[in-house]
Design a protein around this motif. Structure first.
Motif, mmCIF file in Angstrom:
data_model
loop_
_atom_site.group_PDB
_atom_site.id
_atom_site.type_symbol
_atom_site.label_atom_id
_atom_site.label_comp_id
_atom_site.label_asym_id
_atom_site.label_seq_id
_atom_site.Cartn_x
_atom_site.Cartn_y
_atom_site.Cartn_z
ATOM 1 N N UNK A 1 0.817 -1.088 0.006
ATOM 2 C CA UNK A 1 -0.047 -0.020 -0.171
ATOM 3 C C UNK A 1 0.978 1.286 -0.011
ATOM 4 N N UNK A 2 0.685 2.129 -1.361
ATOM 5 C CA UNK A 2 1.599 3.243 -1.058
ATOM 6 C C UNK A 2 0.781 4.454 -0.329
ATOM 7 N N UNK A 3 1.513 5.272 0.043
ATOM 8 C CA UNK A 3 1.265 6.665 0.369
ATOM 9 C C UNK A 3 2.059 7.732 0.026
ATOM 10 N N UNK A 4 1.400 8.729 -0.481
ATOM 11 C CA UNK A 4 1.820 9.900 -0.953
ATOM 12 C C UNK A 4 1.433 11.017 -0.310
ATOM 13 N N UNK A 5 2.099 12.139 0.007
ATOM 14 C CA UNK A 5 1.855 13.292 0.715
ATOM 15 C C UNK A 5 2.119 14.399 -0.226
ATOM 16 N N UNK A 6 0.960 15.233 -0.644
ATOM 17 C CA UNK A 6 1.541 16.209 -1.510
ATOM 18 C C UNK A 6 0.914 17.719 -0.946
ATOM 19 N N UNK A 7 2.202 18.347 -0.816
ATOM 20 C CA UNK A 7 2.104 19.750 -0.123
ATOM 21 C C UNK A 7 1.193 19.862 1.181
ATOM 22 N N UNK A 8 1.651 18.842 2.004
ATOM 23 C CA UNK A 8 1.062 18.660 3.183
ATOM 24 C C UNK A 8 1.284 19.684 4.302
ATOM 25 N N UNK A 9 0.389 20.799 4.986
ATOM 26 C CA UNK A 9 0.735 21.442 5.996
ATOM 27 C C UNK A 9 -0.236 21.014 7.169
ATOM 28 N N UNK A 10 0.157 21.387 8.491
ATOM 29 C CA UNK A 10 -0.559 20.970 9.382
ATOM 30 C C UNK A 10 -0.620 22.267 10.496
ATOM 31 N N UNK A 11 -1.770 22.553 11.021
ATOM 32 C CA UNK A 11 -1.394 23.544 12.180
ATOM 33 C C UNK A 11 -2.542 22.949 13.259
ATOM 34 N N UNK A 12 -1.773 22.959 14.508
ATOM 35 C CA UNK A 12 -2.822 22.952 15.638
ATOM 36 C C UNK A 12 -3.511 24.043 16.114
ATOM 37 N N UNK A 13 -4.902 23.814 16.593
ATOM 38 C CA UNK A 13 -5.580 25.002 16.920
ATOM 39 C C UNK A 13 -5.853 25.973 15.843
ATOM 40 N N UNK A 14 -5.935 25.443 14.510
ATOM 41 C CA UNK A 14 -6.124 26.393 13.671
ATOM 42 C C UNK A 14 -7.166 27.279 13.622
ATOM 43 N N UNK A 15 -6.992 28.606 13.440
ATOM 44 C CA UNK A 15 -8.076 29.608 13.430
ATOM 45 C C UNK A 15 -8.287 30.259 14.685
#
Length: 280
Positions: free
Chosen positions: A1-15
């Motif tokens: 099973x292949x996994x690809x991340x494309x331009x992934x960003x993550x923010x905690x408590x966004x907004x």
């Protein structure tokens, strides 16, 4: 099973006023059947990344693609839930994923949650507990009465019981003695040979050298380096500047090279070093 991340960003408590960015435009590919290591300092984004892989977090930007499943910021729980069966995540601290009153019930919970009968789930639980080295006399014990190493094995069995295609391991040997660490790493190797894709988060560079076939280096939420362990560990100065270090064999070889020994490249395992000396 292949996994690809494309331009992934993550923010905690966004907004909110407390928003904090953990990942920045991460591009990553994890090939089907690979044994991929992810290394980096505490706070580099490793654990956040691992939780994105099985849908515990949704990306703030970008996409996580697991085979035919595409996960975005807009994905719904019913869409993401099957991902958690395909991509099994073992947390660094096993007590965070143990909860039932007996070891057997704890491991059987996952299969039952995905539709199997109690008897079917308990049969699978027995098989996986045996596989990870938990003896039958512990099946009726409360998991929180076990040793740290035993708790970790039970947590791993609980994930394996759901028959994932990908096993994500976040510092799986932290706190174990050398014997326990070696046993678990050999278990993961056996699982990999049997067909599981393995993703290992670790701070032990020798484990990366001994087991992984690809490695990503995270720094401040970004991919700083990537390649095979042999390629990445040639960059001794860069890795030491990042205070990550290199395998013991590589560091020893670098010291010899500094004293005048000529090698075609820096070895990452002792067997490789011995072959170089024979060929030389």
């Amino acid at each position: 099973m292949a996994i690809t991340l494309n331009q992934v960003s993550y923010s905690y408590q966004e907004g909110t006023p407390f928003e904090g960015r953990a990942l920045f435009d991460v591009n990553m590919e994890i090939f089907d059947g690979s044994y991929t290591a992810v290394i980096g300092h505490t706070g580099s984004g490793k654990s956040t990344l691992m939780q994105l892989l099985n849908g515990l977090h949704l990306p703030s930007q970008g996409t996580v693609v697991v085979d035919d499943m595409v996960v975005t910021k807009q994905s719904k729980l019913k869409h993401v839930k099957p991902l958690r069966q395909r991509v099994g995540l073992v947390f660094q601290f096993p007590e965070s994923q143990l909860f039932d009153e007996t070891v057997l019930k704890d491991v059987a919970f996952g299969p039952q949650n995905f539709g199997l009968s109690q008897s079917q789930a308990e049969q699978i639980a027995r098989e996986k507990l045996t596989l990870v080295g938990i003896s039958e006399d512990l099946f009726d014990k409360n998991p929180f009465d076990l040793s740290g190493g035993q708790m970790r094995r039970v947590a791993i069995a609980g994930i394996l019981a759901m028959n994932p295609a990908v096993l994500v391991l976040d510092e799986p040997t932290a706190g174990l003695d050398p014997k326990g660490r070696k046993e678990l790493m050999e278990l993961f190797k056996t699982l990999h040979v049997s067909g599981l894709t393995i993703i290992l988060v670790t701070h032990l560079m020798d484990d990366v050298a001994d087991y992984a076939d690809f490695v990503y280096v995270l720094e401040k939420g970004k991919v700083a380096l990537s390649g095979s362990p042999r390629e990445v560990f040639q960059q001794v100065t860069v890795l030491e500047e990042k205070q990550l270090g290199v395998p013991k064999m590589t560091k020893f070889a670098q010291q010899l090279v500094n004293k005048g020994l000529v090698l075609p490249r820096l070895p990452i395992r002792i067997e490789e070093f011995v072959e170089m000396l024979k060929d030389g």
